[in-house]
Design an enzyme around this catalytic site. Structure first.
Site, PDB file in Angstrom:
ATOM      1  N   CYS A  34      22.623 -36.786 -21.840  1.00 44.37           N
ATOM      2  CA  CYS A  34      22.710 -36.590 -23.320  1.00 44.37           C
ATOM      3  C   CYS A  34      24.122 -36.007 -23.664  1.00 44.37           C
ATOM      4  O   CYS A  34      24.916 -36.741 -24.399  1.00 44.37           O
ATOM      5  CB  CYS A  34      21.444 -35.621 -23.657  1.00 44.37           C
TER       6      CYS A  34
HETATM    7  N1  LIG Z   1      16.705 -37.333 -19.891  1.00 42.67           N
HETATM    8  C1  LIG Z   1      16.717 -36.551 -20.853  1.00 42.67           C
HETATM    9  O1  LIG Z   1      16.699 -35.367 -20.846  1.00 42.67           O
HETATM   10  C2  LIG Z   1      16.721 -36.999 -22.419  1.00 42.67           C
HETATM   11  C3  LIG Z   1      16.463 -36.432 -23.342  1.00 42.67           C
HETATM   12  C4  LIG Z   1      16.303 -36.656 -24.663  1.00 42.67           C
HETATM   13  C5  LIG Z   1      16.796 -38.248 -24.742  1.00 42.67           C
HETATM   14  N2  LIG Z   1      16.962 -38.956 -23.780  1.00 42.67           N
HETATM   15  C6  LIG Z   1      17.314 -40.334 -24.031  1.00 42.67           C
HETATM   16  O2  LIG Z   1      16.265 -41.165 -23.715  1.00 42.67           O
HETATM   17  C7  LIG Z   1      16.583 -42.400 -23.329  1.00 42.67           C
HETATM   18  C8  LIG Z   1      16.120 -42.630 -21.771  1.00 42.67           C
HETATM   19  O3  LIG Z   1      16.633 -41.622 -21.027  1.00 42.67           O
HETATM   20  P1  LIG Z   1      15.979 -41.265 -19.565  1.00 42.67           P
HETATM   21  O4  LIG Z   1      16.731 -39.969 -19.014  1.00 42.67           O
HETATM   22  O5  LIG Z   1      14.367 -41.223 -19.574  1.00 42.67           O
HETATM   23  O6  LIG Z   1      16.567 -42.425 -18.419  1.00 42.67           O
HETATM   24  P2  LIG Z   1      15.946 -42.802 -17.048  1.00 42.67           P
HETATM   25  O7  LIG Z   1      17.407 -43.648 -16.477  1.00 42.67           O
HETATM   26  O8  LIG Z   1      15.424 -41.503 -16.283  1.00 42.67           O
HETATM   27  O9  LIG Z   1      14.900 -43.989 -17.426  1.00 42.67           O
HETATM   28  C9  LIG Z   1      15.017 -45.141 -17.800  1.00 42.67           C
HETATM   29  C10 LIG Z   1      13.953 -46.231 -17.314  1.00 42.67           C
HETATM   30  O10 LIG Z   1      14.142 -47.260 -18.008  1.00 42.67           O
HETATM   31  C11 LIG Z   1      14.124 -48.191 -17.118  1.00 42.67           C
HETATM   32  N3  LIG Z   1      14.668 -49.507 -17.553  1.00 42.67           N
HETATM   33  C12 LIG Z   1      15.818 -49.838 -17.737  1.00 42.67           C
HETATM   34  N4  LIG Z   1      16.055 -50.963 -18.369  1.00 42.67           N
HETATM   35  C13 LIG Z   1      14.835 -51.623 -18.694  1.00 42.67           C
HETATM   36  C14 LIG Z   1      14.238 -52.705 -19.292  1.00 42.67           C
HETATM   37  N5  LIG Z   1      15.041 -53.524 -19.802  1.00 42.67           N
HETATM   38  N6  LIG Z   1      12.975 -52.682 -19.454  1.00 42.67           N
HETATM   39  C15 LIG Z   1      11.962 -51.864 -18.711  1.00 42.67           C
HETATM   40  N7  LIG Z   1      12.458 -50.560 -18.170  1.00 42.67           N
HETATM   41  C16 LIG Z   1      13.894 -50.394 -18.321  1.00 42.67           C
HETATM   42  C17 LIG Z   1      14.606 -47.784 -15.874  1.00 42.67           C
HETATM   43  O11 LIG Z   1      14.260 -48.518 -14.647  1.00 42.67           O
HETATM   44  C18 LIG Z   1      14.310 -46.188 -15.788  1.00 42.67           C
HETATM   45  O12 LIG Z   1      13.101 -46.087 -15.203  1.00 42.67           O
HETATM   46  C19 LIG Z   1      18.154 -42.350 -23.249  1.00 42.67           C
HETATM   47  O13 LIG Z   1      18.383 -43.016 -24.522  1.00 42.67           O
HETATM   48  C20 LIG Z   1      18.564 -40.857 -23.300  1.00 42.67           C
HETATM   49  O14 LIG Z   1      19.616 -40.864 -23.900  1.00 42.67           O
HETATM   50  C21 LIG Z   1      16.875 -38.562 -22.493  1.00 42.67           C
END
Ligand SMILES: NC(=O)c1ccc[n+]([C@@H]2O[C@H](COP(=O)([O-])OP(=O)(O)OC[C@H]3O[C@@H](n4cnc5c(N)ncnc54)[C@H](O)[C@@H]3O)[C@@H](O)[C@H]2O)c1
Length: 466
Positions: A300
């Site tokens: 983030c």
């Molecule tokens: N990790 C955090 O602490 C956090 C906090 C707030 C917001 N976010 C936001 O949330 C979003 C997701 O982050 P995250 O940390 O969960 O990411 P992550 O990488 O942990 O998980 C993302 C998942 O999406 C899957 N994926 C990718 N492309 C896909 C598709 N086309 N169809 C289905 N699945 C697909 C991946 O295989 C993975 O399992 C981002 O925008 C991030 O900025 C993350």
């Protein structure tokens, strides 16, 4: 959970009654740090929930009730799978059966540090192929203001179904302008505020900000999240909701840069920045403490502000705070390496060929996430300068390959003998499980980027804070 219905609630009658009877099918796309806990939350609240992911290994593991995220126990997944409230699939044809679809896919930067919306676009195209009237789609991925309307909506309407952008006014709980039934499907943005490893706040306790492309969409999303979250805040558009999330992360990014810069000054002035912060934080108002460190990490803070900076260029608006904060934070790993080099020099040793042990690879303490971790950049810089680098992290027995790095390293246990065999030990992540007194006792030199050794009384002459 939130039984009180907002007065302005006018989402489609069918959707509302499905929520009430807990028969609404919830689909969560992207089962990572954000999507998996979110899906489990809806399942725990009694909704039939389907998690979608393109990573078949994750799908298979979840279907067996296993976990790949350390702070989510397999038992929590197995319970929901066993109760048939949660299932995972890679079959996106199942999206058609969903009443609400929540998008939680990654939003990284590309190699030019510009927004990479490939994941969001691919996912939205997959939804568009299955979209049917009455469905609610919510984007949760962090992104620049305008994405929901300019990117997601434009891809969804290719399905032939409509969802008009119509302004509305809200007092935070209700829509205070007339609400009509608009369009075929509903579309909203609700930023994820997950903080992996945070023991103080669980997902459902963190207020959920919701903005719709029109009032019906906002109210439908409010009603949905009200089933699982304690507090919902309605805002007047998807842009406000998108910008709110970026403001939160930019605020952190800029304030971390501020304390990082002041740390460099304090080091030069011989003042302990951590003691300064402890003193300043006793002010009961007007000051929020941020911790200096070896640089930014995670999915983030190092990334999201640059989504806004990129969008701002469209308005010929330079986001100077963001650029400056990025510059200061990005330089911190180099600063750490300079301190390691200078500390070795003072001991008549040089960095070239020095044996260095890095403690902590995760980007912050007590989690198993190394995305954008400054440790990786520090290892790269040390190796570039000819040092022999090993590492230890209780969460990473092997150093996984990332998009940028592939060091092929295996963790070295920080035993007394091992610690004594290195020229310097660098504490990059202050995991709680480390015995810092023992580290200082056995290592010849400890470079501490987090003030993790503050409680250590003996051999402080070996510690270099940086
Ligand atoms: N990790 C955090 O602490 C956090 C906090 C707030 C917001 N976010 C936001 O949330 C979003 C997701 O982050 P995250 O940390 O969960 O990411 P992550 O990488 O942990 O998980 C993302 C998942 O999406 C899957 N994926 C990718 N492309 C896909 C598709 N086309 N169809 C289905 N699945 C697909 C991946 O295989 C993975 O399992 C981002 O925008 C991030 O900025 C993350």
């Amino acid at each position: 959970m939130n039984e009180a219905r907002p007065a302005g609630f006018q989402a489609s009658a069918a959707f509302r009654s499905k929520l009430q009877s807990k028969t609404a099918q919830i689909g969560v796309i992207g089962l990572g740090y954000v999507g998996l806990p979110l899906g489990l939350l809806f399942a725990r609240n009694g909704f039939p929930t389907t998690g979608f992911d393109i990573d078949q290994a994750k799908v298979d593991m979840l279907e067996k009730g296993g976990s790949y995220i350390r702070h989510i126990p397999g038992s929590a997944i197995a319970e929901q799978v066993g109760e048939k409230r949660f299932r995972a699939t890679g079959d996106f044809g199942d999206l058609q059966a969903m009443d609400a679809i929540l998008i939680c896919v990654p939003t990284p930067l590309d190699q030019h540090r510009e927004p990479d919306l490939t994941f969001v676009c691919r996912t939205t195209e997959a939804i568009a192929r299955q979209l049917r009237p009455g469905q609610l789609v919510v984007l949760e991925s962090t992104t620049y203001p305008g994405t929901t309307e300019e990117v997601v909506l434009q891809l969804l309407v290719k399905s032939g179904l409509s969802c008009p952008v119509l302004p509305y006014v809200t007092d935070g709980s209700h829509v205070t302008t007339p609400v009509e039934t608009e369009g075929d499907f509903l579309l909203a943005f609700s930023p994820e505020r997950e903080d992996p490893g945070n023991k103080q706040f669980q997902t459902h306790q963190i207020p959920k900000v919701v903005g719709g492309v029109n009032a019906s969409s906002a109210l439908a999303a409010q009603a949905l999240y009200g089933q699982a979250f304690e507090k919902i805040l309605l805002v007047s558009s998807t842009r406000v909701a998108e910008m709110a999330k970026i403001l939160e992360n930019t605020y952190r990014c800029v304030n971390i840069a501020l304390v990082n810069e002041l740390k460099l000054l304090c080091l030069r002035m011989g003042i302990d920045i951590w003691e300064v912060i402890e003193a300043a934080r006793t002010k009961p108002f007007g000051f929020t403490a941020f911790s200096p460190g070896p640089g930014l990490g995670g999915h983030c803070i190092p990334i999201d502000p640059f989504y806004l900076a990129w969008k701002a260029r469209e308005y010929e608006f330079p986001t100077r705070f963001i650029e400056l904060a990025g510059e200061i934070n990005a330089a911190m790993p180099e600063h750490v390496v300079t301190y390691v080099r200078d500390a070795l020099n003072r001991r008549r040793q040089c960095l070239q060929d020095a044996r260095i042990l890095i403690l902590g690879i995760a980007y912050k303490k007590d989690i198993d996430d190394l995305r954008e971790s400054p440790s990786l950049r520090i290892i790269e810089l040390l190796k570039d300068k000819g040092a022999q680098v090993d590492y230890h992290d209780p969460y990473f027995p092997r150093l996984p390959r990332t998009r940028k790095y592939d060091f092929g390293l295996t963790a070295v246990e920080p035993t007394a003998e091992a610690l004594a065999s290195y020229d310097a030990v660098v504490i990059v992540t202050d995991h709680s499980s480390y015995d810092y007194a023992a580290i200082v006792r056995h290592a010849p030199l400890v470079v501490d980027t987090r003030n993790a050794t503050k409680g250590v009384k003996e051999h402080r002459e070996k510690i270099v804070l940086c």
